[in-house]
Motif scaffolding. Structure first.
Motif, mmCIF file in Angstrom:
data_model
loop_
_atom_site.group_PDB
_atom_site.id
_atom_site.type_symbol
_atom_site.label_atom_id
_atom_site.label_comp_id
_atom_site.label_asym_id
_atom_site.label_seq_id
_atom_site.Cartn_x
_atom_site.Cartn_y
_atom_site.Cartn_z
ATOM 1 N N LEU A 20 -1.806 26.445 -49.760
ATOM 2 C CA LEU A 20 -1.100 27.690 -50.042
ATOM 3 C C LEU A 20 -0.012 27.472 -51.080
ATOM 4 O O LEU A 20 0.932 26.710 -50.863
ATOM 5 C CB LEU A 20 -0.479 28.264 -48.766
ATOM 6 C CG LEU A 20 0.389 29.509 -48.939
ATOM 7 C CD1 LEU A 20 -0.425 30.678 -49.486
ATOM 8 C CD2 LEU A 20 1.048 29.905 -47.604
ATOM 9 N N LEU A 53 -4.212 28.736 -44.907
ATOM 10 C CA LEU A 53 -4.484 27.947 -46.110
ATOM 11 C C LEU A 53 -3.782 26.594 -46.056
ATOM 12 O O LEU A 53 -4.145 25.673 -46.794
ATOM 13 C CB LEU A 53 -4.047 28.708 -47.361
ATOM 14 C CG LEU A 53 -4.873 29.954 -47.707
ATOM 15 C CD1 LEU A 53 -4.217 30.708 -48.861
ATOM 16 C CD2 LEU A 53 -6.307 29.589 -48.064
ATOM 17 N N ILE A 91 -2.500 34.125 -43.904
ATOM 18 C CA ILE A 91 -2.443 33.320 -45.129
ATOM 19 C C ILE A 91 -1.992 31.886 -44.851
ATOM 20 O O ILE A 91 -2.348 30.973 -45.600
ATOM 21 C CB ILE A 91 -1.538 33.963 -46.205
ATOM 22 C CG1 ILE A 91 -0.091 34.082 -45.717
ATOM 23 C CG2 ILE A 91 -2.067 35.312 -46.633
ATOM 24 C CD1 ILE A 91 0.870 34.548 -46.817
#
Length: 270
Positions: free
Chosen positions: A112, A108, A105
Protein backbone atom coordinates in the motif's frame (compact mmCIF):
# COMPACT_ATOMS: atom_id res chain seq x y z
CA UNK A 1 12.93 -1.12 -6.77
CA UNK A 2 15.72 -1.37 -4.23
CA UNK A 3 16.86 1.73 -2.39
CA UNK A 4 20.14 3.27 -3.41
CA UNK A 5 22.52 4.67 -0.83
CA UNK A 6 21.82 8.32 -1.67
CA UNK A 7 18.21 8.17 -2.75
CA UNK A 8 14.86 6.75 -1.72
CA UNK A 9 13.00 4.26 -3.94
CA UNK A 10 11.51 5.56 -7.17
CA UNK A 11 8.18 3.90 -8.06
CA UNK A 12 7.09 4.24 -11.67
CA UNK A 13 3.92 3.06 -13.32
CA UNK A 14 0.55 3.62 -14.94
CA UNK A 15 -3.12 3.99 -14.03
CA UNK A 16 -4.82 0.61 -13.62
CA UNK A 17 -3.99 -2.54 -15.53
CA UNK A 18 -7.21 -3.39 -17.38
CA UNK A 19 -7.25 -1.55 -20.72
CA UNK A 20 -8.19 -3.25 -23.97
CA UNK A 21 -5.69 -1.36 -26.21
CA UNK A 22 -2.81 -2.75 -24.11
CA UNK A 23 -3.72 -6.27 -25.21
CA UNK A 24 -2.57 -8.09 -28.32
CA UNK A 25 1.07 -7.13 -28.11
CA UNK A 26 0.91 -3.39 -27.40
CA UNK A 27 1.86 -4.04 -23.76
CA UNK A 28 0.52 -7.47 -22.89
CA UNK A 29 1.70 -10.49 -24.90
CA UNK A 30 -0.85 -11.69 -27.46
CA UNK A 31 -1.50 -15.00 -25.71
CA UNK A 32 -1.77 -13.59 -22.17
CA UNK A 33 -5.07 -14.27 -20.40
CA UNK A 34 -6.79 -11.30 -18.78
CA UNK A 35 -6.50 -13.00 -15.39
CA UNK A 36 -2.73 -12.77 -15.70
CA UNK A 37 -2.56 -9.07 -16.60
CA UNK A 38 -1.83 -7.75 -13.11
CA UNK A 39 0.78 -10.43 -12.59
CA UNK A 40 2.47 -9.42 -15.85
CA UNK A 41 2.17 -5.64 -15.38
CA UNK A 42 3.56 -5.75 -11.85
CA UNK A 43 6.71 -7.43 -13.14
CA UNK A 44 7.26 -4.84 -15.86
CA UNK A 45 6.56 -1.79 -13.68
CA UNK A 46 7.18 -0.84 -10.05
CA UNK A 47 3.84 0.81 -9.19
CA UNK A 48 0.23 1.08 -10.33
CA UNK A 49 -2.32 3.72 -9.40
CA UNK A 50 -5.62 1.93 -8.73
CA UNK A 51 -8.33 4.10 -10.28
CA UNK A 52 -11.35 1.80 -9.91
CA UNK A 53 -11.61 2.74 -6.23
CA UNK A 54 -12.60 6.25 -7.32
CA UNK A 55 -15.84 4.91 -8.77
CA UNK A 56 -16.79 2.02 -6.47
CA UNK A 57 -15.83 0.06 -3.39
CA UNK A 58 -14.09 -3.33 -3.26
CA UNK A 59 -14.06 -6.18 -0.77
CA UNK A 60 -11.09 -6.83 1.54
CA UNK A 61 -10.47 -10.14 -0.25
CA UNK A 62 -10.00 -8.28 -3.54
CA UNK A 63 -7.26 -6.06 -2.10
CA UNK A 64 -5.64 -9.10 -0.49
CA UNK A 65 -5.72 -10.89 -3.84
CA UNK A 66 -4.05 -7.98 -5.59
CA UNK A 67 -1.34 -7.86 -2.92
CA UNK A 68 -0.69 -11.59 -3.29
CA UNK A 69 -0.36 -11.29 -7.07
CA UNK A 70 2.40 -8.69 -7.22
CA UNK A 71 6.07 -9.21 -6.30
CA UNK A 72 7.90 -7.92 -3.24
CA UNK A 73 8.71 -4.23 -3.57
CA UNK A 74 5.77 -3.44 -5.84
CA UNK A 75 3.47 -0.66 -4.60
CA UNK A 76 -0.13 0.30 -5.32
CA UNK A 77 -1.39 3.82 -4.82
CA UNK A 78 -5.14 4.05 -4.33
CA UNK A 79 -7.39 6.77 -5.71
CA UNK A 80 -9.93 7.82 -3.10
CA UNK A 81 -13.67 7.66 -3.71
CA UNK A 82 -15.30 10.53 -5.55
CA UNK A 83 -17.87 10.63 -2.74
CA UNK A 84 -15.11 11.99 -0.50
CA UNK A 85 -13.83 14.73 -2.78
CA UNK A 86 -16.62 15.73 -5.18
CA UNK A 87 -18.77 17.63 -2.72
CA UNK A 88 -19.62 21.22 -1.98
CA UNK A 89 -18.68 21.06 1.71
CA UNK A 90 -15.55 19.00 2.26
CA UNK A 91 -15.84 19.24 6.03
CA UNK A 92 -18.87 16.96 5.77
CA UNK A 93 -16.91 14.12 4.14
CA UNK A 94 -16.04 12.32 7.38
CA UNK A 95 -18.42 9.40 6.90
CA UNK A 96 -17.33 8.88 3.29
CA UNK A 97 -13.64 9.05 4.20
CA UNK A 98 -14.14 6.47 6.96
CA UNK A 99 -16.06 4.19 4.60
CA UNK A 100 -13.37 4.43 1.94
CA UNK A 101 -10.46 3.81 4.29
CA UNK A 102 -12.36 1.03 6.05
CA UNK A 103 -13.32 -1.00 2.99
CA UNK A 104 -10.18 -3.13 3.15
CA UNK A 105 -7.34 -1.17 1.54
CA UNK A 106 -5.09 -2.15 4.46
CA UNK A 107 -5.20 -5.71 3.08
CA UNK A 108 -2.61 -4.45 0.60
CA UNK A 109 -0.18 -4.45 3.52
CA UNK A 110 3.32 -3.36 2.56
CA UNK A 111 2.12 -2.98 -1.03
CA UNK A 112 0.00 0.00 0.00
CA UNK A 113 1.40 3.34 -1.13
CA UNK A 114 -0.21 6.77 -0.77
CA UNK A 115 -3.92 7.45 -1.10
CA UNK A 116 -4.65 9.94 -3.88
CA UNK A 117 -7.33 12.51 -3.05
CA UNK A 118 -8.15 14.17 -6.37
CA UNK A 119 -10.40 17.22 -6.57
CA UNK A 120 -12.45 18.54 -9.47
CA UNK A 121 -10.79 21.14 -11.66
CA UNK A 122 -13.60 23.53 -10.71
CA UNK A 123 -13.02 23.14 -6.97
CA UNK A 124 -11.67 26.38 -5.52
CA UNK A 125 -9.58 26.83 -2.40
CA UNK A 126 -11.63 27.54 0.71
CA UNK A 127 -9.06 27.63 3.56
CA UNK A 128 -11.44 26.75 6.39
CA UNK A 129 -13.21 23.97 4.54
CA UNK A 130 -10.05 22.46 3.09
CA UNK A 131 -8.32 22.62 6.44
CA UNK A 132 -11.24 20.76 7.97
CA UNK A 133 -11.01 18.11 5.24
CA UNK A 134 -7.31 17.49 5.87
CA UNK A 135 -8.10 16.86 9.52
CA UNK A 136 -10.45 14.04 8.45
CA UNK A 137 -7.63 12.02 6.87
CA UNK A 138 -6.48 9.29 9.28
CA UNK A 139 -2.80 8.68 9.96
CA UNK A 140 -3.30 4.93 10.20
CA UNK A 141 -5.83 2.13 9.96
CA UNK A 142 -5.56 -1.15 11.84
CA UNK A 143 -1.89 -0.49 12.52
CA UNK A 144 -1.10 0.32 8.88
CA UNK A 145 0.34 3.78 8.25
CA UNK A 146 -1.64 5.84 5.74
CA UNK A 147 -0.03 8.46 3.53
CA UNK A 148 -2.02 11.09 1.69
CA UNK A 149 -1.45 12.82 -1.65
CA UNK A 150 -3.60 15.84 -2.53
CA UNK A 151 -4.30 16.69 -6.17
CA UNK A 152 -5.91 20.09 -6.71
CA UNK A 153 -6.52 21.50 -10.15
CA UNK A 154 -7.59 25.12 -9.69
CA UNK A 155 -5.13 28.01 -9.58
CA UNK A 156 -6.74 29.41 -6.43
CA UNK A 157 -4.68 26.78 -4.55
CA UNK A 158 -1.44 28.41 -5.69
CA UNK A 159 -0.99 30.32 -2.44
CA UNK A 160 1.38 29.91 0.54
CA UNK A 161 -1.54 29.16 2.87
CA UNK A 162 -2.44 25.96 0.99
CA UNK A 163 1.18 24.81 0.80
CA UNK A 164 1.64 25.37 4.54
CA UNK A 165 -1.65 23.61 5.30
CA UNK A 166 -0.56 20.47 3.44
CA UNK A 167 2.89 20.54 5.00
CA UNK A 168 1.41 20.82 8.49
CA UNK A 169 -0.85 17.84 7.72
CA UNK A 170 2.06 15.80 6.36
CA UNK A 171 0.23 15.46 3.05
CA UNK A 172 2.02 15.63 -0.29
CA UNK A 173 0.77 18.00 -2.97
CA UNK A 174 0.56 16.11 -6.26
CA UNK A 175 2.52 17.63 -9.10
CA UNK A 176 0.70 17.13 -12.41
CA UNK A 177 2.20 17.86 -15.80
CA UNK A 178 -1.11 18.65 -17.44
CA UNK A 179 -2.26 20.39 -20.62
CA UNK A 180 -5.55 21.32 -18.95
CA UNK A 181 -4.74 22.93 -15.59
CA UNK A 182 -1.77 24.52 -13.80
CA UNK A 183 0.76 22.37 -11.98
CA UNK A 184 1.89 22.85 -8.39
CA UNK A 185 5.25 21.31 -7.52
CA UNK A 186 5.88 22.46 -3.94
CA UNK A 187 7.13 19.56 -1.80
CA UNK A 188 5.09 19.21 1.38
CA UNK A 189 5.32 15.55 2.43
CA UNK A 190 7.94 12.89 3.08
CA UNK A 191 7.29 11.50 -0.41
CA UNK A 192 6.74 12.95 -3.90
CA UNK A 193 3.80 12.10 -6.17
CA UNK A 194 3.90 13.13 -9.83
CA UNK A 195 1.33 12.46 -12.56
CA UNK A 196 2.55 12.99 -16.10
CA UNK A 197 -0.59 13.68 -18.11
CA UNK A 198 0.63 15.31 -21.34
CA UNK A 199 1.34 12.08 -23.23
CA UNK A 200 0.13 11.35 -26.76
CA UNK A 201 -0.77 8.00 -28.29
CA UNK A 202 1.03 8.74 -31.54
CA UNK A 203 4.32 9.01 -29.64
CA UNK A 204 5.97 5.57 -29.13
CA UNK A 205 7.01 6.53 -25.58
CA UNK A 206 3.93 8.63 -24.77
CA UNK A 207 6.27 11.60 -24.20
CA UNK A 208 9.19 12.74 -26.42
CA UNK A 209 12.43 10.96 -25.52
CA UNK A 210 13.99 14.20 -24.35
CA UNK A 211 11.15 14.68 -21.89
CA UNK A 212 11.59 11.12 -20.59
CA UNK A 213 15.22 12.01 -19.87
CA UNK A 214 14.14 15.21 -18.13
CA UNK A 215 11.62 13.40 -15.93
CA UNK A 216 14.23 10.79 -15.09
CA UNK A 217 16.51 13.55 -13.83
CA UNK A 218 13.62 15.06 -11.86
CA UNK A 219 12.70 11.72 -10.29
CA UNK A 220 16.28 11.08 -9.18
CA UNK A 221 16.50 14.58 -7.75
CA UNK A 222 13.21 14.19 -5.85
CA UNK A 223 14.32 10.82 -4.47
CA UNK A 224 17.64 12.25 -3.30
CA UNK A 225 15.92 15.13 -1.50
CA UNK A 226 16.31 17.85 -4.10
CA UNK A 227 13.88 20.10 -5.92
CA UNK A 228 13.93 20.23 -9.75
CA UNK A 229 14.30 23.62 -11.37
CA UNK A 230 11.81 24.90 -13.91
CA UNK A 231 8.66 23.58 -12.24
CA UNK A 232 5.85 25.80 -10.87
CA UNK A 233 6.38 26.61 -7.19
CA UNK A 234 4.55 28.88 -4.77
CA UNK A 235 7.47 29.05 -2.35
CA UNK A 236 10.91 30.26 -3.40
CA UNK A 237 12.65 28.36 -0.61
CA UNK A 238 13.26 24.65 -1.08
CA UNK A 239 12.20 22.31 1.75
CA UNK A 240 14.78 20.58 3.96
CA UNK A 241 16.81 18.08 1.98
CA UNK A 242 15.78 14.57 2.96
CA UNK A 243 15.39 11.39 0.94
CA UNK A 244 11.83 11.06 -0.36
CA UNK A 245 10.16 8.00 -1.86
CA UNK A 246 9.05 9.14 -5.30
CA UNK A 247 6.03 8.02 -7.32
CA UNK A 248 5.74 8.86 -11.02
CA UNK A 249 2.77 7.81 -13.14
CA UNK A 250 2.15 8.19 -16.86
CA UNK A 251 -1.57 8.63 -16.87
CA UNK A 252 -4.48 10.28 -18.69
CA UNK A 253 -3.01 11.50 -22.01
CA UNK A 254 -1.29 8.93 -24.23
CA UNK A 255 -2.67 6.00 -22.26
CA UNK A 256 -1.96 3.43 -24.97
CA UNK A 257 1.75 4.24 -24.80
CA UNK A 258 1.92 4.83 -21.03
CA UNK A 259 3.42 1.40 -20.22
CA UNK A 260 6.22 2.00 -22.73
CA UNK A 261 6.93 5.37 -21.12
CA UNK A 262 6.98 3.86 -17.64
CA UNK A 263 9.38 1.13 -18.71
CA UNK A 264 11.65 3.67 -20.38
CA UNK A 265 11.68 5.82 -17.22
CA UNK A 266 12.44 2.78 -15.07
CA UNK A 267 15.46 2.04 -17.26
CA UNK A 268 16.71 5.61 -16.94
CA UNK A 269 16.36 5.72 -13.14
CA UNK A 270 17.64 2.24 -12.27
Amino acid sequence: MASKHNQAPIRIGIGGWTFEPWRGGTFYPEDLSQKKELEYASRQLTAIEINGTYYSGFKPATFAGWAATVPDGFVFTVKASRFCTNRKVLAEAGESVAKFVGQGIVELGDRLGPILWQFMATKKFDPDDFGAFLKLLPASREGVKLRHAIQVRHDSFHVPEFVAMCRDAGAAIVFADSPEYPGLADITGDFVYARLEKGEDDNPLCYPEGDIDRWADAAKLWASGGRPEGLPYVEDKAPPKTLRETFVFFIHGGKVRAPAAAKALIERTS
